[in-house]
Design a protein around this motif. Structure first.
Motif, PDB file in Angstrom:
ATOM      1  N   GLU A  78       0.853  -1.066  -0.001  1.00 58.71           N
ATOM      2  CA  GLU A  78       0.228   0.123  -0.075  1.00 58.71           C
ATOM      3  C   GLU A  78       0.853   1.069   0.087  1.00 58.71           C
ATOM      4  N   CYS A  81       2.334   1.395  -3.628  1.00 61.90           N
ATOM      5  CA  CYS A  81       1.278   1.847  -4.549  1.00 61.90           C
ATOM      6  C   CYS A  81       0.662   3.304  -4.353  1.00 61.90           C
ATOM      7  N   GLY A  82       0.579   3.761  -3.218  1.00 56.16           N
ATOM      8  CA  GLY A  82       0.438   4.898  -2.975  1.00 56.16           C
ATOM      9  C   GLY A  82       1.385   5.830  -3.191  1.00 56.16           C
ATOM     10  N   THR A 154       0.007  -1.602  -8.823  1.00 57.23           N
ATOM     11  CA  THR A 154      -0.906  -0.524  -8.592  1.00 57.23           C
ATOM     12  C   THR A 154      -2.090  -0.622  -9.231  1.00 57.23           C
ATOM     13  N   TRP A 157      -4.382  -2.787  -7.181  1.00 53.82           N
ATOM     14  CA  TRP A 157      -4.667  -2.061  -6.036  1.00 53.82           C
ATOM     15  C   TRP A 157      -6.049  -1.020  -6.478  1.00 53.82           C
ATOM     16  N   LYS A 158      -5.692  -0.310  -7.688  1.00 52.93           N
ATOM     17  CA  LYS A 158      -6.787   0.652  -7.970  1.00 52.93           C
ATOM     18  C   LYS A 158      -8.070   0.034  -8.377  1.00 52.93           C
TER      19      LYS A 158
END
Length: 176
Positions: A78, A81-82, A154, A157-158
């Protein structure tokens, strides 16, 4: 930048104070259900919160993430990816250490020049801390356990929430 979690060490099988009880990874991938969650030491937790507040307040850290749902592996992913920044981590012995959960654990991203001071501050607060690796690059790498392109992680995740709420999924609201 270097990553150093405060509180419970991040290596081991799983580390002391970390459990796979309640772990989604353990249930779905290994059929492991049940177990006992580690106890919360409120005094140690208060010291950890004080340390994190001081580090954030002083601008010493680049990022902070709790190590809870999904353990260290999810916290690392996280953060990567963030931020759009990959990492290379070593010293995580197995999937239990990577996905185990326990109270009072955080992951911090620290500029290399501030690392020594952060480790001293943790020691002064009675908080165990460990350098896990470095932030940078376009891959999420946990030595011997994980090597994934940041772009792939990513995208997954998104896309997770939109996919879960898409028409035709079991989460659709009943029509009226």
């Amino acid at each position: 930048a270097a990553a150093a979690p405060a509180a419970a060490p991040a290596a081991g099988a799983p580390p002391a104070g970390v459990s796979l009880a309640g772990s989604r990874w353990a249930a779905e991938r290994r059929g492991h259900r049940g177990g006992v969650l580690p106890a919360l030491d409120l005094a140690a937790h208060a010291r950890l919160l004080g340390l994190v507040a001081a580090l954030v307040g002083s601008g010493t850290v680049d990022g902070v993430h709790d190590v809870s749902d999904g353990g260290l592996g999810v916290a690392l992913a996280e953060m990567a990816c963030g931020s759009g920044v990959g990492f290379v981590v070593t010293g995580v012995s197995d999937h239990g250490a990577l996905f185990g959960e326990g109270p009072s654990r955080v992951l911090v991203s620290v500029p290399a020049g501030a690392l020594g001071g952060v480790l001293r501050s943790a020691a002064d607060a009675g908080i165990a801390a460990q350098v896990l690796g470095t932030a940078g690059g376009d891959r999420l790498v946990v030595g011997g356990l994980l090597d994934v392109a940041l772009a792939d992680a990513t995208a997954a995740w998104k896309g997770a929430l939109p996919a879960a709420l898409a028409p035709g999924t079991s989460r659709d609201a009943p029509s009226t």
